[in-house]
Design an enzyme around this catalytic site. Sequence first.
Site, PDB file in Angstrom:
ATOM      1  N   CYS A   4       0.868  -1.184   0.000  1.00 10.23           N
ATOM      2  CA  CYS A   4       0.000   0.000   0.000  1.00 10.23           C
ATOM      3  C   CYS A   4       0.904   1.233   0.000  1.00 10.23           C
ATOM      4  O   CYS A   4       1.702   1.431   0.921  1.00 10.23           O
ATOM      5  CB  CYS A   4      -0.919   0.016   1.219  1.00 10.23           C
ATOM      6  SG  CYS A   4      -1.810   1.584   1.375  1.00 10.23           S
ATOM      7  N   CYS A   7       0.512   3.517   3.052  1.00  7.36           N
ATOM      8  CA  CYS A   7       1.135   2.934   4.252  1.00  7.36           C
ATOM      9  C   CYS A   7       2.642   3.144   4.203  1.00  7.36           C
ATOM     10  O   CYS A   7       3.267   3.449   5.230  1.00  7.36           O
ATOM     11  CB  CYS A   7       0.824   1.441   4.351  1.00  7.36           C
ATOM     12  SG  CYS A   7      -0.804   1.058   5.028  1.00  7.36           S
ATOM     13  N   ASP A  30      -0.203  16.300  -2.692  1.00  8.82           N
ATOM     14  CA  ASP A  30      -0.501  15.344  -3.754  1.00  8.82           C
ATOM     15  C   ASP A  30       0.583  15.450  -4.834  1.00  8.82           C
ATOM     16  O   ASP A  30       1.038  16.536  -5.178  1.00  8.82           O
ATOM     17  CB  ASP A  30      -1.884  15.634  -4.351  1.00  8.82           C
ATOM     18  CG  ASP A  30      -2.407  14.479  -5.174  1.00  8.82           C
ATOM     19  OD1 ASP A  30      -3.378  13.824  -4.735  1.00  8.82           O
ATOM     20  OD2 ASP A  30      -1.848  14.208  -6.268  1.00  8.82           O
ATOM     21  N   HIS A  46      -4.071   1.645   8.181  1.00  8.21           N
ATOM     22  CA  HIS A  46      -4.638   1.269   6.894  1.00  8.21           C
ATOM     23  C   HIS A  46      -6.131   0.972   7.025  1.00  8.21           C
ATOM     24  O   HIS A  46      -6.533   0.026   7.696  1.00  8.21           O
ATOM     25  CB  HIS A  46      -3.930   0.035   6.305  1.00  8.21           C
ATOM     26  CG  HIS A  46      -4.461  -0.316   4.943  1.00  8.21           C
ATOM     27  ND1 HIS A  46      -3.974   0.266   3.793  1.00  8.21           N
ATOM     28  CD2 HIS A  46      -5.457  -1.134   4.555  1.00  8.21           C
ATOM     29  CE1 HIS A  46      -4.646  -0.193   2.756  1.00  8.21           C
ATOM     30  NE2 HIS A  46      -5.558  -1.055   3.190  1.00  8.21           N
ATOM     31  N   ASN A  87     -12.836   9.906  -2.335  1.00  9.45           N
ATOM     32  CA  ASN A  87     -13.371   9.020  -3.368  1.00  9.45           C
ATOM     33  C   ASN A  87     -13.458   7.612  -2.811  1.00  9.45           C
ATOM     34  O   ASN A  87     -12.494   7.127  -2.199  1.00  9.45           O
ATOM     35  CB  ASN A  87     -12.460   9.042  -4.605  1.00  9.45           C
ATOM     36  CG  ASN A  87     -12.447  10.405  -5.273  1.00  9.45           C
ATOM     37  OD1 ASN A  87     -13.489  11.032  -5.411  1.00  9.45           O
ATOM     38  ND2 ASN A  87     -11.277  10.866  -5.688  1.00  9.45           N
ATOM     39  N   HIS A  98      -6.297   3.231   0.171  1.00  2.13           N
ATOM     40  CA  HIS A  98      -6.029   3.590   1.574  1.00  2.13           C
ATOM     41  C   HIS A  98      -6.792   4.891   1.773  1.00  2.13           C
ATOM     42  O   HIS A  98      -6.536   5.882   1.063  1.00  2.13           O
ATOM     43  CB  HIS A  98      -4.517   3.771   1.774  1.00  2.13           C
ATOM     44  CG  HIS A  98      -4.091   4.156   3.174  1.00  2.13           C
ATOM     45  ND1 HIS A  98      -3.131   3.455   3.890  1.00  2.13           N
ATOM     46  CD2 HIS A  98      -4.469   5.188   3.971  1.00  2.13           C
ATOM     47  CE1 HIS A  98      -2.950   4.045   5.071  1.00  2.13           C
ATOM     48  NE2 HIS A  98      -3.753   5.098   5.144  1.00  2.13           N
ATOM     49  N   HIS A 100      -8.248   8.291   2.136  1.00  2.00           N
ATOM     50  CA  HIS A 100      -7.562   9.593   2.091  1.00  2.00           C
ATOM     51  C   HIS A 100      -8.566  10.666   1.727  1.00  2.00           C
ATOM     52  O   HIS A 100      -9.565  10.406   1.052  1.00  2.00           O
ATOM     53  CB  HIS A 100      -6.403   9.570   1.091  1.00  2.00           C
ATOM     54  CG  HIS A 100      -6.795   9.153  -0.294  1.00  2.00           C
ATOM     55  ND1 HIS A 100      -6.963   7.825  -0.637  1.00  2.00           N
ATOM     56  CD2 HIS A 100      -7.067   9.869  -1.410  1.00  2.00           C
ATOM     57  CE1 HIS A 100      -7.313   7.750  -1.905  1.00  2.00           C
ATOM     58  NE2 HIS A 100      -7.393   8.971  -2.406  1.00  2.00           N
ATOM     59  N   HIS A 102      -8.834  14.500   0.073  1.00  2.53           N
ATOM     60  CA  HIS A 102      -8.189  15.560  -0.706  1.00  2.53           C
ATOM     61  C   HIS A 102      -8.608  16.906  -0.107  1.00  2.53           C
ATOM     62  O   HIS A 102      -9.803  17.198  -0.036  1.00  2.53           O
ATOM     63  CB  HIS A 102      -8.662  15.523  -2.162  1.00  2.53           C
ATOM     64  CG  HIS A 102      -8.370  14.244  -2.883  1.00  2.53           C
ATOM     65  ND1 HIS A 102      -7.352  14.123  -3.798  1.00  2.53           N
ATOM     66  CD2 HIS A 102      -8.974  13.027  -2.832  1.00  2.53           C
ATOM     67  CE1 HIS A 102      -7.339  12.893  -4.283  1.00  2.53           C
ATOM     68  NE2 HIS A 102      -8.312  12.205  -3.724  1.00  2.53           N
TER      69      HIS A 102
HETATM   70  P1  5GP Z   1      -7.816   8.968  -5.503  1.00  7.53           P
HETATM   71  O1  5GP Z   1      -7.935   9.009  -6.999  1.00  7.53           O
HETATM   72  O2  5GP Z   1      -7.554   7.557  -5.017  1.00  7.53           O
HETATM   73  O3  5GP Z   1      -8.918   9.645  -4.779  1.00  7.53           O
HETATM   74  O4  5GP Z   1      -6.540   9.843  -5.157  1.00  7.53           O
HETATM   75  C1  5GP Z   1      -5.246   9.340  -5.098  1.00  7.53           C
HETATM   76  C2  5GP Z   1      -4.333  10.527  -5.138  1.00  7.53           C
HETATM   77  O5  5GP Z   1      -3.058  10.109  -4.721  1.00  7.53           O
HETATM   78  C3  5GP Z   1      -4.157  11.139  -6.547  1.00  7.53           C
HETATM   79  O6  5GP Z   1      -4.545  12.502  -6.509  1.00  7.53           O
HETATM   80  C4  5GP Z   1      -2.673  10.951  -6.831  1.00  7.53           C
HETATM   81  O7  5GP Z   1      -2.126  12.061  -7.519  1.00  7.53           O
HETATM   82  C5  5GP Z   1      -2.091  10.777  -5.460  1.00  7.53           C
HETATM   83  N1  5GP Z   1      -0.910   9.946  -5.402  1.00  7.53           N
HETATM   84  C6  5GP Z   1      -0.761   8.695  -5.932  1.00  7.53           C
HETATM   85  N2  5GP Z   1       0.444   8.205  -5.636  1.00  7.53           N
HETATM   86  C7  5GP Z   1       1.082   9.156  -4.898  1.00  7.53           C
HETATM   87  C8  5GP Z   1       2.372   9.216  -4.287  1.00  7.53           C
HETATM   88  O8  5GP Z   1       3.188   8.296  -4.362  1.00  7.53           O
HETATM   89  N3  5GP Z   1       2.676  10.349  -3.615  1.00  7.53           N
HETATM   90  C9  5GP Z   1       1.806  11.381  -3.502  1.00  7.53           C
HETATM   91  N4  5GP Z   1       2.214  12.460  -2.821  1.00  7.53           N
HETATM   92  N5  5GP Z   1       0.570  11.361  -4.048  1.00  7.53           N
HETATM   93  C10 5GP Z   1       0.217  10.251  -4.748  1.00  7.53           C
HETATM   94 ZN    ZN Z   2      -2.422   1.563   3.489  1.00  9.69          ZN
END
Ligand code: 5GP
Ligand code: ZN
Length: 114
Positions: A4, A7, A30, A46, A87, A98, A100, A102
Amino acid sequence: MADCIFCKIAAGEIPARVVYEDDKVLAFHDLNPQAPVHVLLIPKMHIESCNGITAENSAVVAAVFEAAGKVAALCGVREDGYRIITNTGAHACQSVKHLHFHLLGGVQLSENIL
Ligand code: 5GP
Ligand code: ZN
């Protein structure tokens, strides 16, 4: 949890631009920002998504929201305002499994959520 990415960020195994950290919560920029301020708030624990929130683990979700206003202040958006989005699942395009949140700001956001 193994494999993950969030994580691993929480464990310091993958670098991130950390804005805020406490024992339960991490906030970091992000990688692919969609607003001038785009920070992800995560519980260090997690939890896969909103669907995984239970009476047993919801204290860490409360901790995320206790941190949100502090993170907004650290990012300079507390007074002008910001939006928090999460989301869950395929229709919402959740890409990292995991939980999160925004935190988006630094610009006038649309009245529409979609
Ligand atoms: P989701 O689409 O799952 O709601 O958002 C995942 C977010 O994680 C995306 O906006 C993506 O840019 C961000 N993200 C994915 N991998 C990484 C990473 O390794 N580091 C950081 N800082 N952000 C990440
Ligand atoms: Zn995780």
